[in-house]
Structure formats: structure tokens, C-alpha cells
Scaffold this motif. Structure first.
Motif, short mmCIF file in Angstrom:
data_model
loop_
_atom_site.label_atom_id
_atom_site.label_comp_id
_atom_site.label_asym_id
_atom_site.label_seq_id
_atom_site.Cartn_x
_atom_site.Cartn_y
_atom_site.Cartn_z
N ARG A 110 47.84 46.83 36.86
CA ARG A 110 46.81 46.55 37.88
C ARG A 110 46.51 47.81 38.67
NH1 ARG A 110 47.00 40.54 40.15
NH2 ARG A 110 47.22 39.52 38.15
N LEU A 169 43.32 50.25 44.32
CA LEU A 169 41.93 50.63 44.56
C LEU A 169 41.76 51.70 45.64
CD1 LEU A 169 40.32 47.11 44.32
CD2 LEU A 169 40.15 48.94 42.64
N THR A 198 45.75 44.91 45.28
CA THR A 198 44.64 44.06 45.72
C THR A 198 45.13 42.75 46.33
OG1 THR A 198 43.53 44.99 43.82
CG2 THR A 198 42.37 43.26 44.97
N THR A 199 46.23 42.24 45.81
CA THR A 199 46.72 40.95 46.32
C THR A 199 47.11 41.04 47.79
OG1 THR A 199 48.82 41.61 45.36
CG2 THR A 199 47.58 39.90 44.19
N GLN A 222 40.93 40.52 34.38
CA GLN A 222 40.66 41.79 33.68
C GLN A 222 41.95 42.45 33.20
OE1 GLN A 222 38.51 43.76 36.76
NE2 GLN A 222 36.49 43.37 35.83
N CYS A 223 43.01 42.29 33.98
CA CYS A 223 44.25 42.98 33.66
C CYS A 223 45.26 42.06 32.98
CB CYS A 223 44.86 43.59 34.90
SG CYS A 223 43.77 44.72 35.72
N GLU A 241 40.55 40.48 39.03
CA GLU A 241 41.45 41.55 38.60
C GLU A 241 42.52 40.99 37.66
OE1 GLU A 241 42.79 44.72 41.56
OE2 GLU A 241 44.67 43.81 40.91
N SER A 294 34.98 45.99 42.82
CA SER A 294 35.98 45.37 43.71
C SER A 294 36.25 46.20 44.95
CB SER A 294 37.28 45.18 42.95
OG SER A 294 37.09 44.29 41.89
N VAL A 303 38.27 38.35 44.24
CA VAL A 303 38.49 39.71 43.72
C VAL A 303 39.84 39.76 43.00
CG1 VAL A 303 38.85 42.12 44.37
CG2 VAL A 303 37.03 40.82 45.43
N CYS A 304 40.85 39.12 43.61
CA CYS A 304 42.19 39.09 43.00
C CYS A 304 42.15 38.38 41.65
CB CYS A 304 43.18 38.37 43.92
SG CYS A 304 43.74 39.36 45.26
#
Lengths: 216, 247
Positions: free
Chosen positions: B168, B171, B177-178, B161-162, B158, B59, B154-155
């Protein structure tokens, strides 16, 4: 009468006074030559800025005149305000740049006033020793002290007037669009009006070039 | 772990002997030799031993590349916009001169007709050029939208995944990321609105006789009222966060 009694000392002190005034004149003229370059550089920079200011005023005027809702732009509801905002910002930016240039002009004006003031002070201090004849005496390569002092005063006045007039021209308000639009004419007429005087400083510098060489 | 630490301390204490020995024997792992050399001369040349951060992956890599793409697309947009503006202003000048010519014809001040055909050809050429440039800008705008959707992807990844209790990750420095997605969306929306305005202007600019309106079209083209001044701050923050700009 005293000069008859002590002719040698008198001529000595007169010579010293002339030398003193000459040197101070030369220093001032050297400084003015440098300032004149700065001045014309700044005036040159101002030209395009003033023109773009006039152009922006014209665009703002059109933006106000057009009824957006009656044009194909009616779909963009907030367009007029947005465009006006952007144009105003561009006006502000241009005025800011002009202000920077005006600061340069102001510095020249102040410095020249200061330098000329110094020369006049030196002249006044040495005035008594100098005598009228020495002040008026001129040779083939050197103008008289009186002439040079007059030119310096003219030069100082020229910078003062020019700066003030240009400064007043730039005191524009955002709502006086037609004034801003016509600014370019008044700004350039200020150049034209003074075309006879535009070379005032250059002419003076030419007149004193031999004098400056001789005293340096 | 303890053993490793001891060996490290031992190595640094006897680094110089080790180096001589290994150079003679030439049977040492080159990587270790490099480290030792740095340790020996480290005091003088102040070489930072910290290895460069490993190349980004996943990411973070994607986000960093996207940020660079945003920068390049915006530059491209500005460049195309300038070329298009000069075409548009030539159209407007031509329109105005044709108008005054026609007015003179009506007033019987002039009689010649030679130039009208030539003017029309030129006008058509310029309109075509403007249209091409608009298409180019539309493509750039579409690419911007694609970047935004990549950020969204990407968000989403994530979030997947989270899901649950996992926190979260951050990066880069401080941005979640948001925030990249939100920023990109904000910028993308500006260009979307702007391109629709430009498309409208291209359609109308050659069919308007009102000089004030023509002037408004040109100002709109140049000053891009829907692209806020804040966009530079948004882009620069993104570049700063992703490490394209030094802190």
C-alpha cells in the motif's frame, strides 16, 4: 567641632553627599514610576481573570449539585465527569494566566525592594557627612531627604503587602469551590481596602516631580 | 539515456552561449530557456531548480481537500457555537428574571402584568433562533460524517487496487491512508455525540426552572464535553501530514 575648624571642606563634602543621595533618590524614583505602570497594568489584567475563575467555580458547583441521572441528561452517562474535567481544565488555564500576572507583580516588588535598598545604602554611607540638618532641610520644590526616604519605605511596604495578600488569595484548592467563588470579592476588596493607599505611589511621584526635574 | 545525460552536461557547460544564440535566433523551446537562465544565475540567487511537485491527483488530492474541509468545518462549528451560546445564555437570563418576577407576584411585592407577554415573545424568538442555529450545526456535523465516509471510500479503493501482493502506498509523509479514515472517524464521533447533547439541551433549556441545571446546560454548551481537547492535535496532525501546515 571639626566643622568649625574646617568649615569649607566640611560644607564641600556635605554638598557632595547631598548630591550623591539626591541622585540616587532620583534614580530610584524614576524606576518606581516605570514599575508603577507595570504594576497597575498587571492588576488590570488580573480583574477579568479572577472574575472568570469565580464564574467557573460557580459552574463546577452546579455541576456537582445536579443529580444527572434524575434530569433529561440521564442518557449521557459520562457527561458529569466529562464536564467536570473540562471545567477543571479551564480553571487550571485561568490560574496559569493569573500566575503569569503574579510573576509580573513579583518582579515589580523585588525590583522596588532592591532599588530602595540601594538608596538606603547610599544614605548610610553618606550619613556622617550629611548631618541631620541637611537630611531634614526642604525647599519649595524639593522635599527633605528624610521625607523621601520615608515615602520610599512606605512604597516598598505597599508593594510587598499587596503582592503577599494577592498571592495568598490565589492559593486556592480545587475542592474549595465556595472559596474560589468568593475570590472575586476578596480580590476587589483588596483594591477597595487600599483605595486610600492606592494612590500612595502616584501621590509620592507627584510630590517629588519638581525634585526629579531639578536633579535630572 | 546516456545521450540525454551528455546533452544535459553539454547544455550546462555552454549554457550562456546557448542563451545568447537562442535569444538571437528566438527559435528555442521556452521551457529550456527558463532552465538555462536558472542555471546561469543559479549560483548567485540560489534559485532551487527542483520543479514544484506536480499537482496532486486521485486519492492524495481527495485526502488533502478533505483535510482542508475538516479545518473549515471545525471553524464554522466554533463560530456557530459561540452565537448559539449567547442566545442560550440570554434564554437562561430571561428564564431566571421571569422566575423571580413570578415569585414576587406570589409574594405580592409587585402587581403589574405588562412585561410577561413581552418576555414570552422574546423567549419564543430566542428559542427559534437557537433552534435555527442547532439545525445549522447539525448540517455541519452531517458534512463531517460525509468527509469520514469519503475517507472510507478512498481506503476501500486503495484496498481494492492493492489487493494481493502490492504494497500500500504512503501518499504523503508517513501516514498510511487508513490512518486518515481512523482520525476522521474519531473526530466525527465526537461531534456526533456533541450534537445529540446539544439537541437535548435545546429541547429542555426553556422548560427547566432549576437554576443549577440551567447552569449545567450552559456549561455543557460552552465547554462541549464530548469534543476532546485532543481534537486540535488530531486536526493539526492531519494538516501537517497533508502539507497544509509547513513542517
Amino acid at each position: 567641632m571639626t566643622s568649625e575648624l574646617r568649615p569649607e571642606t566640611s560644607s564641600m563634602s556635605e554638598e557632595a553627599a547631598v548630591l550623591c543621595v539626591h541622585q540616587s533618590l532620583r534614580r530610584c524614583l524614576d524606576a518606581i514610576e516605570q514599575h508603577q505602570e507595570e504594576w497597575s497594568g498587571a492588576i488590570l489584567e488580573c480583574g477579568p481573570l479572577v472574575r472568570s475563575l469565580s464564574n467557573l467555580a460557580e459552574q463546577l458547583q452546579s455541576c456537582q449539585k445536579v443529580t444527572f441521572s434524575k434530569t433529561p441528561l440521564s442518557g449521557f452517562t459520562d457527561l458529569q465527569d466529562r464536564l467536570r474535567y473540562k471545567l477543571q481544565a479551564a480553571v487550571d488555564l485561568t490560574l496559569e494566566k493569573l500566575h503569569d500576572e503574579m510573576c509580573k507583580l513579583q518582579r515589580v516588588r523585588d525590583s522596588v525592594s532592591h532599588q530602595v535598598g540601594l538608596v538606603l545604602h547610599v544614605y548610610e554611607v553618606n550619613g556622617e557627612k550629611l548631618g541631620l540638618e541637611a537630611s531634614l532641610e526642604r525647599t519649595s520644590h524639593s522635599p527633605s531627604i528624610a521625607d523621601m526616604l520615608e515615602w520610599l519605605q512606605d512604597t516598598e511596604k505597599y508593594y510587598r503587602n499587596q503582592y503577599l495578600q494577592r498571592k495568598l488569595l490565589l492559593e486556592v484548592r480545587h475542592n474549595q469551590l465556595s472559596d474560589i467563588k468568593n475570590l472575586v470579592h476578596s480580590w476587589e476588596s483588596l483594591n477597595d481596602k487600599f483605595t486610600a493607599k492606592q494612590h500612595l505611589v502616584e501621590d509620592m511621584l507627584l510630590n517629588v516631580s519638581f525634585f526629579r526635574e531639578a536633579t535630572s | 539515456m546516456a545521450c540525454h545525460l551528455i546533452s544535459c552536461r553539454f547544455l550546462s557547460q555552454h549554457a550562456e552561449q546557448f542563451l545568447v544564440a537562442t535569444r538571437r535566433g528566438a527559435a528555442f523551446i521556452p521551457f529550456l530557456v527558463v532552465i538555462l537562465e536558472k542555471q546561469c544565475s543559479g549560483e548567485k540567487s540560489k534559485i532551487t531548480v527542483t520543479p514544484k511537485k506536480a499537482a496532486l491527483t486521485g486519492s492524495a488530492r481527495k485526502i488533502k481537500d478533505n483535510a482542508a474541509d475538516w479545518h473549515n468545518l471545525m471553524l464554522k462549528w466554533e463560530k456557530t457555537n459561540e452565537t448559539a451560546f449567547s442566545a442560550a445564555s440570554r434564554i437562561v437570563n430571561l428564564k431566571i428574571s421571569v422566575q423571580s418576577y413570578e415569585k414576587m407576584l406570589i409574594d405580592d411585592t409587585v402587581t403589574a402584568h405588562e412585561n410577561t407577554g413581552k418576555d414570552k415573545e422574546e423567549l419564543e424568538g430566542l428559542c427559534l433562533q437557537l433552534l435555527e442555529l442547532l439545525e445549522k450545526m447539525q448540517q455541519i456535523q452531517l458534512k463531517m460524517e460525509k468527509l469520514t465516509s469519503t475517507f472510507k471510500g478512498v481506503c476501500d479503493l486503495e484496498a481494492y487496487q492493492c489487493s494481493g501482493e502490492n504494497p500500500r502506498p504512503i501518499l504523503f509523509h508517513t501516514w498510511p491512508t487508513t490512518l486518515f479514515y481512523e482520525t476522521s472517524l474519531k473526530m466525527s464521533e465526537m461531534y456526533k455525540k456533541e450534537i445529540s447533547l446539544k439537541a437535548m439541551i435545546v429541547g429542555e433549556i426553556a422548560h427547566t426552572s432549576d437554576q443549577d441545571l440551567l447552569m449545567v446546560y450552559l456549561s455543557c454548551w460552552l465547554y462541549q464535553p464530548y469534543v476532546d481537547n485532543s481534537i486540535k492535535v488530531l486536526l493539526e496532525s492531519m494538516l501537517l501530514e497533508t502539507g497544509h501546515r509547513p513542517m
